[in-house]
Design a protein around this motif. Sequence first.
Motif, short mmCIF file in Angstrom:
data_model
loop_
_atom_site.label_atom_id
_atom_site.label_comp_id
_atom_site.label_asym_id
_atom_site.label_seq_id
_atom_site.Cartn_x
_atom_site.Cartn_y
_atom_site.Cartn_z
N MET A 1 5.15 8.66 -5.54
CA MET A 1 4.28 7.56 -5.13
C MET A 1 4.46 7.31 -3.65
SD MET A 1 4.26 3.64 -6.57
CE MET A 1 3.16 2.40 -5.89
N ALA A 2 3.36 7.32 -2.91
CA ALA A 2 3.41 7.07 -1.47
C ALA A 2 3.76 5.61 -1.21
CB ALA A 2 2.06 7.41 -0.85
N ASP A 3 4.27 5.36 0.00
CA ASP A 3 4.57 3.99 0.37
C ASP A 3 3.32 3.13 0.23
OD1 ASP A 3 7.13 4.64 0.86
OD2 ASP A 3 7.09 4.34 3.01
N GLU A 4 3.51 1.92 -0.28
CA GLU A 4 2.39 1.02 -0.51
C GLU A 4 2.70 -0.31 0.13
OE1 GLU A 4 -0.38 -0.49 -4.27
OE2 GLU A 4 1.39 0.76 -4.59
N LEU A 5 1.70 -0.91 0.75
CA LEU A 5 1.84 -2.22 1.37
C LEU A 5 0.91 -3.20 0.65
CD1 LEU A 5 1.87 -1.28 5.17
CD2 LEU A 5 3.83 -1.64 3.66
N VAL A 6 1.50 -4.23 0.05
CA VAL A 6 0.74 -5.27 -0.63
C VAL A 6 1.26 -6.62 -0.13
CG1 VAL A 6 0.14 -6.34 -2.83
CG2 VAL A 6 0.40 -3.85 -2.68
N ASN A 7 0.40 -7.38 0.54
CA ASN A 7 0.82 -8.67 1.10
C ASN A 7 2.15 -8.54 1.84
OD1 ASN A 7 -1.44 -10.11 0.03
ND2 ASN A 7 -0.45 -10.12 -1.97
N ALA A 8 2.21 -7.52 2.70
CA ALA A 8 3.45 -7.15 3.37
C ALA A 8 3.69 -7.91 4.68
CB ALA A 8 3.46 -5.65 3.65
N ASP A 9 2.73 -8.72 5.12
CA ASP A 9 2.91 -9.54 6.33
C ASP A 9 3.45 -10.90 5.88
OD1 ASP A 9 2.83 -11.05 8.61
OD2 ASP A 9 0.76 -10.53 9.14
N PHE A 10 4.75 -11.10 6.03
CA PHE A 10 5.39 -12.29 5.50
C PHE A 10 5.22 -13.50 6.41
CE2 PHE A 10 7.15 -8.88 3.08
CZ PHE A 10 7.32 -9.42 1.81
N THR A 11 4.45 -13.36 7.48
CA THR A 11 4.10 -14.52 8.30
C THR A 11 2.83 -15.18 7.78
OG1 THR A 11 2.71 -13.30 9.88
CG2 THR A 11 5.09 -13.37 10.31
N GLN A 12 2.18 -14.58 6.77
CA GLN A 12 0.91 -15.08 6.26
C GLN A 12 1.09 -15.82 4.94
OE1 GLN A 12 -2.06 -14.77 8.08
NE2 GLN A 12 -0.50 -14.09 9.58
N ARG A 13 0.33 -16.88 4.76
CA ARG A 13 0.30 -17.58 3.47
C ARG A 13 -0.53 -16.77 2.48
NH1 ARG A 13 -2.75 -21.92 0.84
NH2 ARG A 13 -1.28 -23.28 -0.29
N VAL A 14 -0.04 -16.68 1.25
CA VAL A 14 -0.73 -15.94 0.20
C VAL A 14 -0.82 -16.81 -1.04
CG1 VAL A 14 -0.74 -13.86 -1.23
CG2 VAL A 14 0.21 -13.77 1.08
N VAL A 15 -2.00 -16.84 -1.66
CA VAL A 15 -2.20 -17.53 -2.92
C VAL A 15 -2.94 -16.59 -3.86
CG1 VAL A 15 -3.26 -19.50 -4.10
CG2 VAL A 15 -2.33 -19.79 -1.79
N ILE A 16 -2.37 -16.34 -5.05
CA ILE A 16 -2.97 -15.40 -5.99
C ILE A 16 -3.02 -16.04 -7.37
CG2 ILE A 16 -2.78 -13.17 -7.15
CD1 ILE A 16 -1.26 -12.14 -4.73
N ALA A 17 -4.22 -16.10 -7.95
CA ALA A 17 -4.37 -16.43 -9.37
C ALA A 17 -4.08 -15.14 -10.13
CB ALA A 17 -5.77 -16.95 -9.66
N THR A 18 -2.86 -14.97 -10.59
CA THR A 18 -2.42 -13.66 -11.07
C THR A 18 -3.20 -13.17 -12.28
OG1 THR A 18 -0.66 -14.60 -12.46
CG2 THR A 18 -0.10 -14.06 -10.17
N ASP A 19 -3.81 -14.07 -13.04
CA ASP A 19 -4.60 -13.64 -14.20
C ASP A 19 -5.81 -12.82 -13.80
OD1 ASP A 19 -2.83 -14.90 -15.85
OD2 ASP A 19 -4.10 -16.63 -16.30
N THR A 20 -6.20 -12.90 -12.52
CA THR A 20 -7.36 -12.13 -12.06
C THR A 20 -6.98 -10.75 -11.56
OG1 THR A 20 -7.23 -12.92 -9.75
CG2 THR A 20 -8.42 -14.31 -11.32
N LEU A 21 -5.69 -10.46 -11.45
CA LEU A 21 -5.26 -9.16 -10.95
C LEU A 21 -5.30 -8.10 -12.06
CD1 LEU A 21 -2.09 -9.99 -8.81
CD2 LEU A 21 -4.40 -9.50 -7.98
N PRO A 22 -5.59 -6.86 -11.70
CA PRO A 22 -5.51 -5.79 -12.70
C PRO A 22 -4.06 -5.44 -13.01
CG PRO A 22 -5.98 -4.87 -10.54
CD PRO A 22 -6.02 -6.36 -10.37
N TRP A 23 -3.84 -4.95 -14.22
CA TRP A 23 -2.54 -4.38 -14.55
C TRP A 23 -2.52 -2.94 -14.08
CZ3 TRP A 23 1.47 -7.26 -15.81
CH2 TRP A 23 1.27 -8.48 -16.44
N VAL A 24 -1.50 -2.59 -13.29
CA VAL A 24 -1.38 -1.25 -12.73
C VAL A 24 -0.31 -0.49 -13.52
CG1 VAL A 24 -0.81 0.09 -10.67
CG2 VAL A 24 -2.00 -2.11 -10.45
#
Length: 225
Positions: A1-24
């Motif tokens: 698996m190649a390196d992956e970046l997901v919400n990797a900028d920790f200076t940014q605010r993130v809000v996720i309704a997790t029920d809307t995310l796909p299962w990977v």
Amino acid sequence: MADELVNADFTQRVVIATDTLPWVPSPQAGVDRRLLDRIGGEVARATSLVCYVPASAFPAHEHALGEEFLVLSGVFSDEHGDYGEGTYVRNPPGSRHTPRTVPGCTILVKLRQMKPTETNRVVIDTTRAAWTQADPKGLTRLPLYLAPDTGESVTLERMPPGTVPSEADRPGGEEIFVLSGELSDRYGSYGAGTWIRNPAGSRTGFGSAGGATYWAKRGHLRPAS
């Protein structure tokens, strides 16, 4: 698996309704993930929801920089024990286990985010532990972990109905996962399953019209010195 970046900028605010995310799918059949933040490949600094179907397992592996998780539903097991809904587990760097489940389970898990010097394993059944009054407004809190040297803290918190937001500085940032009810702040409202990451230096405050229970991790997002 190649390196992956997901919400990797920790200076940014993130809000996720997790029920809307796909299962990977993970590399192991029967184990799927919802990625909240991630830096790396299959071995990654990551925050995820992980779902194990009934009678599934994951191969033995080591957590070089530690693992912490909260069981959201079902029963998670390994050779060290069985952990039901509401159990908080913190496996220190260098620990090793072989996860499995009989009925299936979903966990909120953070990987590779501990100091190499951390050595103590923590297991807390939050359904049996004693909560304490945290302030006169009725907030109750269950401490799960505290690192005085870094300021990192992990708690479960219950906010009574009618709580008005009161803001505070978060020099080390915070993460919130809403377990039940609904939280609100000056930006909006957040139902069960919402994950919020407020960066270091934020000023935040939550309230709740109907009451809420949530997992909170604070003080761990300070920039590297």
